[in-house]
Design an enzyme around this catalytic site. Structure first.
Site, PDB file in Angstrom:
ATOM      1  N   THR A 267      -6.775   9.096   2.400  1.00 42.59           N
ATOM      2  CA  THR A 267      -7.108   8.271   1.238  1.00 42.59           C
ATOM      3  C   THR A 267      -6.331   6.954   1.286  1.00 42.59           C
ATOM      4  OG1 THR A 267      -5.394   9.240  -0.199  1.00 42.59           O
ATOM      5  CG2 THR A 267      -7.553  10.322  -0.153  1.00 42.59           C
ATOM      6  N   GLY A 268      -6.926   5.920   0.720  1.00 46.99           N
ATOM      7  CA  GLY A 268      -6.263   4.617   0.715  1.00 46.99           C
ATOM      8  C   GLY A 268      -5.959   4.123   2.105  1.00 46.99           C
ATOM      9  N   SER A 269      -6.962   4.177   2.990  1.00 42.59           N
ATOM     10  CA  SER A 269      -6.682   3.919   4.408  1.00 42.59           C
ATOM     11  C   SER A 269      -7.364   2.677   4.965  1.00 42.59           C
ATOM     12  CB  SER A 269      -7.080   5.141   5.246  1.00 42.59           C
ATOM     13  OG  SER A 269      -8.385   5.590   4.923  1.00 42.59           O
ATOM     14  N   THR A 270      -7.710   1.739   4.093  1.00 44.73           N
ATOM     15  CA  THR A 270      -8.314   0.497   4.602  1.00 44.73           C
ATOM     16  C   THR A 270      -7.269  -0.479   5.119  1.00 44.73           C
ATOM     17  OG1 THR A 270      -8.348  -0.435   2.366  1.00 44.73           O
ATOM     18  CG2 THR A 270     -10.351   0.693   3.122  1.00 44.73           C
TER      19      THR A 270
ATOM     20  N   ILE B 278      -0.094   1.604   5.640  1.00 49.12           N
ATOM     21  CA  ILE B 278       0.308   2.885   6.224  1.00 49.12           C
ATOM     22  C   ILE B 278      -0.902   3.801   6.399  1.00 49.12           C
ATOM     23  CG2 ILE B 278       1.620   5.006   5.805  1.00 49.12           C
ATOM     24  CD1 ILE B 278       3.753   3.285   4.428  1.00 49.12           C
ATOM     25  N   GLY B 279      -1.771   3.835   5.404  1.00 47.23           N
ATOM     26  CA  GLY B 279      -2.947   4.700   5.479  1.00 47.23           C
ATOM     27  C   GLY B 279      -3.838   4.357   6.657  1.00 47.23           C
TER      28      GLY B 279
ATOM     29  N   SER C  33       7.815   8.817  -1.005  1.00 46.64           N
ATOM     30  CA  SER C  33       8.651   7.635  -0.791  1.00 46.64           C
ATOM     31  C   SER C  33      10.107   8.016  -0.968  1.00 46.64           C
ATOM     32  CB  SER C  33       8.289   6.547  -1.812  1.00 46.64           C
ATOM     33  OG  SER C  33       9.252   5.515  -1.845  1.00 46.64           O
TER      34      SER C  33
ATOM     35  N   TYR D 101       7.020   4.328 -11.110  1.00 42.57           N
ATOM     36  CA  TYR D 101       6.624   4.594  -9.727  1.00 42.57           C
ATOM     37  C   TYR D 101       7.455   5.730  -9.141  1.00 42.57           C
ATOM     38  CZ  TYR D 101       6.299   3.877  -4.650  1.00 42.57           C
ATOM     39  OH  TYR D 101       6.145   4.062  -3.291  1.00 42.57           O
TER      40      TYR D 101
END
Length: 264
Positions: free
Chosen positions: A13-16, A19-20, A141, A154
Site C-alpha cells: 500500500t502507498g507504493s507509488t 519507501i513503498g 517508525s 503521528y
C-alpha cells in the site's frame, strides 16, 4: 542468500513513491507478482511503468484506491481477493503543535496509518492461515518508540501499529504465517528530499550539508549520521517477506540507523 519469491503475490500500500515504491520494486526483483497501490490512477500507472522498466520480466499491476477509507480498502480487496504478502506501508505525517492539533487530525491519522492496516490484515490474513503461508509487514517508525514532541499524533499511530502487529502475530502460532513491523528512521524519500533541498537553499548549504545538520540536530543519537536510502529500508522488508525469515515473527525490526538507545 538468494531471496526467491517466485509464485508469491504481494500488495504494497502507498507504493507509488518513496519507501513503498522501493519495497514494491524489491519484491518484484525477487520474483513476486506485485500490486502497486496509490490514491490516483495516474500515479499508480506511472509507478507500475517505472517498476516494469527497472525490473526485467517484472510481474506488476496496480490498483488505485485510498486505503484511508473503508470504501478504498473494500475496492482494493474486491479487485485483489488474495495475497501472500501484505505490506502495510501507506501512511501520513505532519509536524503540528499538540495544542493546535484538533480531533479531526487525530482521527485522520488513525484511519490512515492504523485502520488501513487493520482492515487489510483482517481481509487477507485468514486466507494466509488457511494456505499455511503468508507475510504481513507493518511499516512503522522509530517515532513509535521516540514519540516526537512536534507530532505526537503521528507517534501515537506508529506505536499503535506495533501493538496491532504483535497481536496479530499471536494468531499465527504453529503456522508458517508471520507478522512483523519494520521501524525506519529518517529516510531520503522524494518528499524528504524536497524538504532538505528547501532547507539547504534557506541556509546557503549543499544538500549533503543540510541533511547532515538535520540528523545531528534532530536525531543526535543516530549512529548512521545520515538519512537512510529508501532501498536500505526496502532491503529489510524484502527479507522479512521472504521464506528465509520464517523464524522472525512478532518482531519490531529496526532500520533506523541506531537512533534508539536501548538494548531491546
Amino acid at each position: 542468500m538468494k531471496i526467491d519469491l517466485k509464485g508469491k503475490t504481494a500488495l504494497v500500500t502507498g507504493s507509488t513513491t518513496g519507501i513503498g515504491h522501493a519495497i514494491a520494486k524489491g519484491l518484484a526483483a525477487a520474483g513476486a507478482e506485485v500490486t502497486v497501490n496509490g490514491r490516483t490512477q495516474a500515479k499508480v500507472d506511472q509507478a507500475v511503468s517505472a517498476i516494469a522498466k527497472a525490473v526485467h520480466g517484472a510481474k506488476v499491476h496496480g490498483v488505485a484506491a485510498s486505503v484511508s477509507t473503508i470504501e478504498g480498502c473494500n475496492t482494493l480487496v474486491t479487485t485483489l481477493p488474495e495475497v501472500d504478502i501484505l505490506i502495510n506501508n501507506a501512511g501520513i505525517f505532519e509536524p503540528k503543535d499538540f495544542f493546535e492539533t484538533p480531533d479531526e487530525d487525530w482521527s485522520r491519522f488513525f484511519e490512515t496509518n492504523v485502520m488501513s492496516g487493520v482492515r487489510l490484515s483482517r481481509a487477507y490474513m485468514q486466507g494466509m492461515l488457511k494456505r499455511n503461508w503468508g507475510r504481513i509487514v507493518f511499516i512503522s517508525s522509530e517515532s513509535a518508540l521516540n514519540i516526537p514532541k512536534e507530532m505526537i499524533h503521528y507517534g501515537m499511530t506508529k506505536a499503535a501499529q506495533l501493538a496491532v502487529s504483535r497481536g496479530l502475530a499471536e494468531l499465527t502460532r504453529g503456522t508458517a504465517v508471520t507478522v512483523n513491523s519494520v521501524l525506519p528512521g529518517p529516510t531520503m524519500s522524494e518528499g524528504v528530499e524536497t524538504f532538505v533541498k528547501d532547507l539547504a537553499k534557506q541556509n546557503g548549504q549543499s544538500v549533503e550539508q543540510a541533511a547532515s545538520q538535520f540528523v545531528k540536530q534532530f536525531r543526535p543519537t543516530s549512529l548512521l549520521q545520515r538519512f537512510a536510502t529508501v532501498e536500505e529500508i526496502a532491503n529489510m522488508v524484502v527479507y522479512v517477506a521472504s521464506r528465509e525469515s520464517s523464524a522472525t515473527n512478532g518482531a519490531a525490526l529496526r532500520a533506523e540507523g541506531g537512533i534508539i538507545q536501548t538494548l531491546a
